[in-house]
Design an enzyme around this catalytic site. Structure first.
Site, mmCIF file in Angstrom:
data_model
loop_
_atom_site.group_PDB
_atom_site.id
_atom_site.type_symbol
_atom_site.label_atom_id
_atom_site.label_comp_id
_atom_site.label_asym_id
_atom_site.label_seq_id
_atom_site.Cartn_x
_atom_site.Cartn_y
_atom_site.Cartn_z
ATOM 1 N N VAL A 63 57.985 -87.961 70.058
ATOM 2 C CA VAL A 63 56.906 -88.953 70.084
ATOM 3 C C VAL A 63 56.005 -88.837 68.847
ATOM 4 O O VAL A 63 55.065 -89.614 68.693
ATOM 5 C CB VAL A 63 56.068 -88.873 71.388
ATOM 6 C CG1 VAL A 63 56.831 -89.465 72.553
ATOM 7 C CG2 VAL A 63 55.621 -87.454 71.687
ATOM 8 N N SER A 140 42.018 -79.048 74.410
ATOM 9 C CA SER A 140 42.180 -77.609 74.694
ATOM 10 C C SER A 140 40.786 -76.996 74.632
ATOM 11 O O SER A 140 39.861 -77.592 74.055
ATOM 12 C CB SER A 140 43.070 -76.992 73.611
ATOM 13 O OG SER A 140 42.884 -75.594 73.540
ATOM 14 N N TYR A 153 46.252 -75.208 65.043
ATOM 15 C CA TYR A 153 46.298 -75.728 66.418
ATOM 16 C C TYR A 153 44.911 -76.193 66.852
ATOM 17 O O TYR A 153 44.739 -77.310 67.352
ATOM 18 C CB TYR A 153 46.807 -74.622 67.347
ATOM 19 C CG TYR A 153 46.833 -75.012 68.812
ATOM 20 C CD1 TYR A 153 47.848 -75.824 69.309
ATOM 21 C CD2 TYR A 153 45.850 -74.545 69.694
ATOM 22 C CE1 TYR A 153 47.877 -76.179 70.656
ATOM 23 C CE2 TYR A 153 45.878 -74.896 71.029
ATOM 24 C CZ TYR A 153 46.891 -75.709 71.503
ATOM 25 O OH TYR A 153 46.910 -76.064 72.839
ATOM 26 N N SER A 156 43.765 -79.359 65.210
ATOM 27 C CA SER A 156 44.431 -80.557 65.758
ATOM 28 C C SER A 156 43.843 -80.914 67.125
ATOM 29 O O SER A 156 43.695 -82.088 67.456
ATOM 30 C CB SER A 156 45.947 -80.337 65.874
ATOM 31 O OG SER A 156 46.267 -79.457 66.946
HETATM 32 N N1 LIG Z 1 49.376 -73.728 78.026
HETATM 33 C C1 LIG Z 1 48.101 -73.630 77.660
HETATM 34 O O1 LIG Z 1 47.479 -72.578 77.805
HETATM 35 C C2 LIG Z 1 47.410 -74.844 77.054
HETATM 36 C C3 LIG Z 1 46.024 -74.747 76.825
HETATM 37 C C4 LIG Z 1 45.371 -75.835 76.262
HETATM 38 C C5 LIG Z 1 46.079 -76.993 75.935
HETATM 39 N N2 LIG Z 1 47.417 -77.039 76.165
HETATM 40 C C6 LIG Z 1 48.104 -78.274 75.763
HETATM 41 O O2 LIG Z 1 48.792 -78.836 76.865
HETATM 42 C C7 LIG Z 1 49.928 -79.565 76.388
HETATM 43 C C8 LIG Z 1 51.166 -79.105 77.146
HETATM 44 O O3 LIG Z 1 51.426 -77.763 76.763
HETATM 45 P P1 LIG Z 1 52.212 -76.708 77.653
HETATM 46 O O4 LIG Z 1 51.413 -75.480 77.650
HETATM 47 O O5 LIG Z 1 52.638 -77.329 78.918
HETATM 48 O O6 LIG Z 1 53.456 -76.421 76.673
HETATM 49 P P2 LIG Z 1 55.045 -76.483 76.870
HETATM 50 O O7 LIG Z 1 55.605 -75.872 75.639
HETATM 51 O O8 LIG Z 1 55.436 -75.940 78.191
HETATM 52 O O9 LIG Z 1 55.316 -78.062 76.872
HETATM 53 C C9 LIG Z 1 55.160 -78.844 75.727
HETATM 54 C C10 LIG Z 1 56.324 -79.834 75.704
HETATM 55 O O10 LIG Z 1 56.119 -80.729 74.594
HETATM 56 C C11 LIG Z 1 57.396 -81.007 74.050
HETATM 57 N N3 LIG Z 1 57.249 -81.503 72.673
HETATM 58 C C12 LIG Z 1 56.831 -80.822 71.579
HETATM 59 N N4 LIG Z 1 56.860 -81.617 70.509
HETATM 60 C C13 LIG Z 1 57.292 -82.829 70.927
HETATM 61 C C14 LIG Z 1 57.544 -84.072 70.286
HETATM 62 N N5 LIG Z 1 57.340 -84.228 68.974
HETATM 63 N N6 LIG Z 1 58.016 -85.115 71.024
HETATM 64 C C15 LIG Z 1 58.241 -84.973 72.358
HETATM 65 N N7 LIG Z 1 58.026 -83.814 73.021
HETATM 66 C C16 LIG Z 1 57.561 -82.762 72.310
HETATM 67 C C17 LIG Z 1 58.125 -79.668 74.104
HETATM 68 O O11 LIG Z 1 59.527 -79.837 73.982
HETATM 69 C C18 LIG Z 1 57.691 -79.165 75.475
HETATM 70 O O12 LIG Z 1 58.604 -79.547 76.482
HETATM 71 C C19 LIG Z 1 50.017 -79.301 74.890
HETATM 72 O O13 LIG Z 1 49.463 -80.389 74.172
HETATM 73 C C20 LIG Z 1 49.169 -78.055 74.716
HETATM 74 O O14 LIG Z 1 48.635 -77.958 73.420
HETATM 75 C C21 LIG Z 1 48.101 -75.998 76.709
#
Ligand SMILES: NC(=O)c1ccc[n+]([C@@H]2O[C@H](COP(=O)([O-])OP(=O)(O)OC[C@H]3O[C@@H](n4cnc5c(N)ncnc54)[C@H](O)[C@@H]3O)[C@@H](O)[C@H]2O)c1
Length: 250
Positions: A63, A140, A153, A156
């Site tokens: 995406v 985040s 990170y 962004s």
């Molecule tokens: N896990 C945490 O502690 C945390 C904290 C704050 C924010 N977040 C944010 O929450 C969101 C989800 O993260 P998560 O922790 O579930 O991570 P995750 O790695 O489990 O899931 C992220 C998903 O995004 C997909 N992805 C990455 N680049 C992509 C692209 N260009 N096109 C389509 N899909 C793509 C990956 O393949 C993966 O399946 C992220 O934006 C992350 O920054 C996570």
């Protein structure tokens, strides 16, 4: 949990739907009656999701790629007959010393985390205006609090929060709500990659205040808040960046 049907008849796109918070959101919104398209780069993850939940629609692709974002939205709207909710959870993380970080590593955070959010919102907005729909983005705790060794990170995610708030204002009178969740440490592959991928001589004392005191929470905890924001229960929430971190930044 006895779930309601707040999304009965609603059409939803969730990016990053193959893993972590995105996956939990796909399952939560489907359980509440939505027709959901899960989009992700990870084809294997999508296949596993669909094998477990055969009713789900999936689409592999990045995406952060303009043509892909355009066709993801256009094809789903054609198939589902419209769009009510867009959840942008696709994301990546890169850790390292600021002085040693490559430009590519820094910009990959910007391109994927911010760029994909922009592209998907831009493509979805005309459709959401038609349905009075809404968007939930992935900010985040690093949007507003310092996260050492995660500067690209964090930059962004700060931009995702700013983009979310400005978009909410722009669409305030046009009937589209735009919010974001700002999770702290959630147990997903992304968060694990930080714990295991931190540069060897990083000063952990600086990072320590970010460690969740009560441990890492399950992705369901974020999916539940996303469901609230995207439903009529969140109907008066707009431009909100909702911190969900167990209180460690209170
Ligand atoms: N896990 C945490 O502690 C945390 C904290 C704050 C924010 N977040 C944010 O929450 C969101 C989800 O993260 P998560 O922790 O579930 O991570 P995750 O790695 O489990 O899931 C992220 C998903 O995004 C997909 N992805 C990455 N680049 C992509 C692209 N260009 N096109 C389509 N899909 C793509 C990956 O393949 C993966 O399946 C992220 O934006 C992350 O920054 C996570």
């Amino acid at each position: 949990m006895n779930l309601g049907q707040r999304f009965a008849g609603k059409s939803v796109i969730v990016t990053g739907g193959a893993s972590g918070i995105g996956r939990a959101t796909v399952l939560r919104l489907s359980a509440e009656g939505a027709r959901v398209l899960a989009v992700d780069l990870d084809e294997k993850g999508l296949s596993a999701l669909q094998a477990e939940h055969p009713g789900l629609s999936v689409r592999a692709g990045s995406v952060a790629d303009e043509a892909t974002a355009q066709s993801v939205v256009a094809q789903w709207v054609e198939q589902a007959g419209g769009l009510d909710v867009l959840v942008n959870m696709a994301g990546i993380i890169r850790s390292g010393h600021a002085a040693a970080m490559s430009y590519d590593a820094f910009m990959s955070c910007v391109t994927v985390n911010l760029g994909s959010t922009f592209l998907m919102c831009r493509e979805a907005l005309p459709h959401l205006e038609r349905t009075g729909g809404n968007i939930v983005n992935a900010a985040s705790t690093s949007s507003h609090f310092g996260h050492p060794f995660l500067t690209g990170y964090a930059a962004s995610k700060g931009a995702v929060a700013a983009y979310t708030q400005s978009l909410a204002w722009e669409y305030l009178k046009r009937g589209v709500r735009v919010n974001a969740v700002a999770p702290g440490g959630i147990e997903t592959p992304l968060a694990k990659s930080v714990q295991t991928g931190m540069v060897e001589d990083a000063d952990w004392e600086l990072y320590g205040h970010l460690s969740p005191i009560n441990g890492f929470a399950s992705p369901d905890k974020i999916a539940g808040v996303i469901a609230m924001l995207a439903s009529e229960d969140g109907g008066h929430m707009n431009g909100a960046i909702v911190r969900i971190d167990g209180g460690v930044h209170a």
